[in-house]
Scaffold this motif. Structure first.
Motif, PDB file in Angstrom:
ATOM      1  N   PHE A  51       0.877  -1.170   0.000  1.00 58.91           N
ATOM      2  CA  PHE A  51       0.000   0.000   0.000  1.00 58.91           C
ATOM      3  C   PHE A  51       0.913   1.217   0.000  1.00 58.91           C
ATOM      4  O   PHE A  51       1.901   1.268   0.732  1.00 58.91           O
ATOM      5  CB  PHE A  51      -0.903   0.036   1.234  1.00 58.91           C
ATOM      6  N   TRP A  71      -0.857  -1.746  -4.556  1.00 61.98           N
ATOM      7  CA  TRP A  71      -2.270  -1.696  -4.191  1.00 61.98           C
ATOM      8  C   TRP A  71      -3.083  -0.860  -5.163  1.00 61.98           C
ATOM      9  O   TRP A  71      -4.234  -1.141  -5.415  1.00 61.98           O
ATOM     10  CB  TRP A  71      -2.396  -1.158  -2.765  1.00 61.98           C
ATOM     11  N   LEU A  90      -7.977   4.900   4.208  1.00 64.29           N
ATOM     12  CA  LEU A  90      -6.726   4.391   4.772  1.00 64.29           C
ATOM     13  C   LEU A  90      -5.741   5.525   5.049  1.00 64.29           C
ATOM     14  O   LEU A  90      -5.139   5.583   6.122  1.00 64.29           O
ATOM     15  CB  LEU A  90      -6.100   3.360   3.833  1.00 64.29           C
ATOM     16  N   TRP A  97      -9.888   0.919   9.173  1.00 62.21           N
ATOM     17  CA  TRP A  97      -8.739   0.929   8.276  1.00 62.21           C
ATOM     18  C   TRP A  97      -7.823  -0.283   8.483  1.00 62.21           C
ATOM     19  O   TRP A  97      -7.283  -0.804   7.511  1.00 62.21           O
ATOM     20  CB  TRP A  97      -7.967   2.239   8.424  1.00 62.21           C
ATOM     21  N   GLU A  98      -7.668  -0.718   9.717  1.00 60.78           N
ATOM     22  CA  GLU A  98      -6.797  -1.871   9.957  1.00 60.78           C
ATOM     23  C   GLU A  98      -7.381  -3.140   9.330  1.00 60.78           C
ATOM     24  O   GLU A  98      -6.654  -3.954   8.766  1.00 60.78           O
ATOM     25  CB  GLU A  98      -6.575  -2.071  11.451  1.00 60.78           C
ATOM     26  N   LEU A 101      -6.703  -3.188   5.598  1.00 57.71           N
ATOM     27  CA  LEU A 101      -5.327  -3.607   5.285  1.00 57.71           C
ATOM     28  C   LEU A 101      -5.184  -5.125   5.361  1.00 57.71           C
ATOM     29  O   LEU A 101      -4.548  -5.741   4.503  1.00 57.71           O
ATOM     30  CB  LEU A 101      -4.336  -2.930   6.238  1.00 57.71           C
ATOM     31  N   VAL A 106      -2.334  -6.474   2.645  1.00 57.11           N
ATOM     32  CA  VAL A 106      -1.223  -5.512   2.625  1.00 57.11           C
ATOM     33  C   VAL A 106      -0.184  -5.911   3.671  1.00 57.11           C
ATOM     34  O   VAL A 106      -0.504  -6.081   4.844  1.00 57.11           O
ATOM     35  CB  VAL A 106      -1.732  -4.079   2.879  1.00 57.11           C
ATOM     36  N   ILE A 109       3.781  -0.941   3.683  1.00 55.40           N
ATOM     37  CA  ILE A 109       3.166   0.375   3.489  1.00 55.40           C
ATOM     38  C   ILE A 109       4.273   1.393   3.268  1.00 55.40           C
ATOM     39  O   ILE A 109       5.258   1.422   4.009  1.00 55.40           O
ATOM     40  CB  ILE A 109       2.301   0.767   4.706  1.00 55.40           C
ATOM     41  N   ARG A 141       4.690  -5.297   7.858  1.00 58.02           N
ATOM     42  CA  ARG A 141       3.858  -5.951   8.866  1.00 58.02           C
ATOM     43  C   ARG A 141       4.701  -7.023   9.557  1.00 58.02           C
ATOM     44  O   ARG A 141       5.313  -7.860   8.908  1.00 58.02           O
ATOM     45  CB  ARG A 141       2.628  -6.591   8.231  1.00 58.02           C
TER      46      ARG A 141
END
Length: 164
Positions: A51, A71, A90, A97-98, A101, A106, A109, A141
């Motif tokens: 993203f 994305w 986002l 929003w979480e 993702l 995603v 980022i 992540r």
């Protein structure tokens, strides 16, 4: 006067060669395209779903295809209104929003460091900063580490069923 197919083919070849010769074009204005951060995304996280800021998708597609799974890109007309609205939510950290993702898969980022999303990711243990400069920040992540507290307590009767 008709142009010959050979002239048209030569023009196409020259344009393609010129576009590859200008590979460093976007490096001239990092406020517009943070090429160093995006190069980091491609080199370090290119196999993951990314993203990123709307304006940077074309660069990622150009330099990262087919490895990078971006994305969205800067072609708003092909993205669809719903996808663009999700992007805005986002970036503004609105709504769930979480969950978006996670649902979109995603894992990386790349956004401006002063964006609302970057501010929230800095507060989350689930995201690790892997790159930062004045124009962009990249987050990865973190893999969830299973702990005893994550395992639900199971209570069940292990005895054999009673016969009637």
């Amino acid at each position: 006067m008709r142009s010959s197919p050979i002239v048209a083919a030569m023009a196409c070849i020259l344009l393609l060669a010129w576009s590859r010769w200008c590979n460093d074009y976007s490096y001239h204005d990092p406020q517009h395209i943070p090429a160093n951060a995006l190069r980091h995304v491609i080199d370090e996280h290119g196999d993951k779903r990314v993203f990123h800021h709307h304006d940077w998708g074309g660069w990622l597609t150009w330099y990262g295809w087919p490895k990078v799974k971006n994305w969205l890109d800067d072609r708003a007309e092909v993205q669809g209104q719903q996808h663009l609205m999700e992007y805005q939510d986002l970036m503004a950290v609105r709504g769930d929003w979480e969950r978006t993702l996670v649902e979109q898969g995603v894992e990386v980022i790349c956004v401006p460091p002063k964006s609302s999303l970057a501010g929230q990711l800095n507060l989350r243990r689930s995201w690790q900063e892997t790159y930062r400069d004045d124009h962009a920040v990249v987050y990865l992540r973190r893999l969830h580490t299973l702990t005893v507290q994550d395992i639900p307590v199971r209570t069940h009767d292990t005895s054999l069923p009673k016969s009637h």
